[in-house]
Design a protein around this motif. Structure first.
Motif, mmCIF file in Angstrom:
data_model
loop_
_atom_site.group_PDB
_atom_site.id
_atom_site.type_symbol
_atom_site.label_atom_id
_atom_site.label_comp_id
_atom_site.label_asym_id
_atom_site.label_seq_id
_atom_site.Cartn_x
_atom_site.Cartn_y
_atom_site.Cartn_z
ATOM 1 N N SER A 1 -0.089 -0.835 5.505
ATOM 2 C CA SER A 1 -1.423 -1.407 5.314
ATOM 3 C C SER A 1 -2.315 -0.330 4.698
ATOM 4 C CB SER A 1 -2.019 -1.834 6.661
ATOM 5 O OG SER A 1 -2.246 -0.686 7.475
ATOM 6 N N ARG A 2 -3.527 -0.720 4.348
ATOM 7 C CA ARG A 2 -4.468 0.258 3.805
ATOM 8 C C ARG A 2 -4.794 1.338 4.837
ATOM 9 N NH1 ARG A 2 -10.045 -1.298 0.666
ATOM 10 N NH2 ARG A 2 -10.251 0.664 -0.444
ATOM 11 N N GLU A 3 -5.008 0.938 6.073
ATOM 12 C CA GLU A 3 -5.309 1.910 7.126
ATOM 13 C C GLU A 3 -4.135 2.855 7.336
ATOM 14 O OE1 GLU A 3 -8.253 2.623 8.463
ATOM 15 O OE2 GLU A 3 -8.947 1.128 7.036
ATOM 16 N N HIS A 4 -2.926 2.315 7.317
ATOM 17 C CA HIS A 4 -1.746 3.164 7.459
ATOM 18 C C HIS A 4 -1.652 4.125 6.275
ATOM 19 C CE1 HIS A 4 2.838 3.686 7.341
ATOM 20 N NE2 HIS A 4 2.365 4.512 8.254
ATOM 21 N N ALA A 5 -1.936 3.655 5.069
ATOM 22 C CA ALA A 5 -1.910 4.518 3.875
ATOM 23 C C ALA A 5 -2.940 5.643 3.995
ATOM 24 C CB ALA A 5 -2.148 3.701 2.615
ATOM 25 N N ARG A 6 -4.095 5.346 4.579
ATOM 26 C CA ARG A 6 -5.110 6.386 4.800
ATOM 27 C C ARG A 6 -4.598 7.451 5.770
ATOM 28 N NH1 ARG A 6 -10.338 2.368 5.121
ATOM 29 N NH2 ARG A 6 -10.704 2.285 2.885
ATOM 30 N N ALA A 7 -3.896 7.029 6.811
ATOM 31 C CA ALA A 7 -3.328 7.988 7.763
ATOM 32 C C ALA A 7 -2.239 8.828 7.102
ATOM 33 C CB ALA A 7 -2.773 7.249 8.981
ATOM 34 N N TRP B 1 0.820 -1.202 0.000
ATOM 35 C CA TRP B 1 0.000 0.000 0.000
ATOM 36 C C TRP B 1 0.855 1.254 0.000
ATOM 37 C CZ3 TRP B 1 -5.118 -0.315 -0.694
ATOM 38 C CH2 TRP B 1 -5.697 -1.571 -0.522
ATOM 39 N N ALA B 2 0.253 2.348 -0.472
ATOM 40 C CA ALA B 2 0.939 3.640 -0.481
ATOM 41 C C ALA B 2 -0.093 4.755 -0.557
ATOM 42 C CB ALA B 2 1.885 3.733 -1.675
ATOM 43 N N ALA B 3 0.355 5.967 -0.251
ATOM 44 C CA ALA B 3 -0.417 7.187 -0.495
ATOM 45 C C ALA B 3 0.288 7.900 -1.643
ATOM 46 C CB ALA B 3 -0.463 8.062 0.742
ATOM 47 N N MET B 4 -0.478 8.253 -2.680
ATOM 48 C CA MET B 4 0.089 8.832 -3.894
ATOM 49 C C MET B 4 -0.468 10.237 -4.101
ATOM 50 S SD MET B 4 -0.108 7.384 -7.794
ATOM 51 C CE MET B 4 -1.886 7.468 -7.841
#
Length: 103
Positions: free
Chosen positions: A34-40, A8-11
């Motif tokens: 994780s997805r939750e971490h990427a949301r944060a 996962w990543a934030a882009m």
């Protein structure tokens, strides 16, 4: 399942001046556990990421478009720019022949 799935990543995608108009450009991609971490991470980027423009930021407005997408309007002294910050999952990393990329 391919070994790249589940990463996962934030882009960040950001508006920039093109030759005759604003164009989208890829900004940083921040890996996440994780997805939750990427949301944060995405939420943090929406509040704090500083692109090149506007040079003198006056106002930042953050909108949540979906659970995995934030839209940020940046107002400078004379112009507006925008960012889209998305939570993304890497599902393939391939070479030109379609085989797994071996960096």
């Amino acid at each position: 399942m391919h070994e790249t799935q589940g990463r996962w990543a934030a882009m960040v995608e950001q508006s920039q001046h093109g030759q005759e108009a604003y164009v989208w450009a890829l900004g940083p991609i921040q890996p996440a556990a994780s997805r939750e971490h990427a949301r944060a991470v995405a939420a943090e980027l929406a509040r704090n990421y500083r692109p090149t423009h506007p040079r003198r930021l006056r106002r930042r407005t953050v909108f949540q478009q979906s659970e995995d997408t934030l839209f940020v309007v940046l107002e400078g002294m004379t112009s507006k720019y925008h960012l889209r910050i998305s939570v993304v999952e890497l599902v393939a990393d391939l070479d030109a022949e379609g085989r797994p990329f071996q960096g």
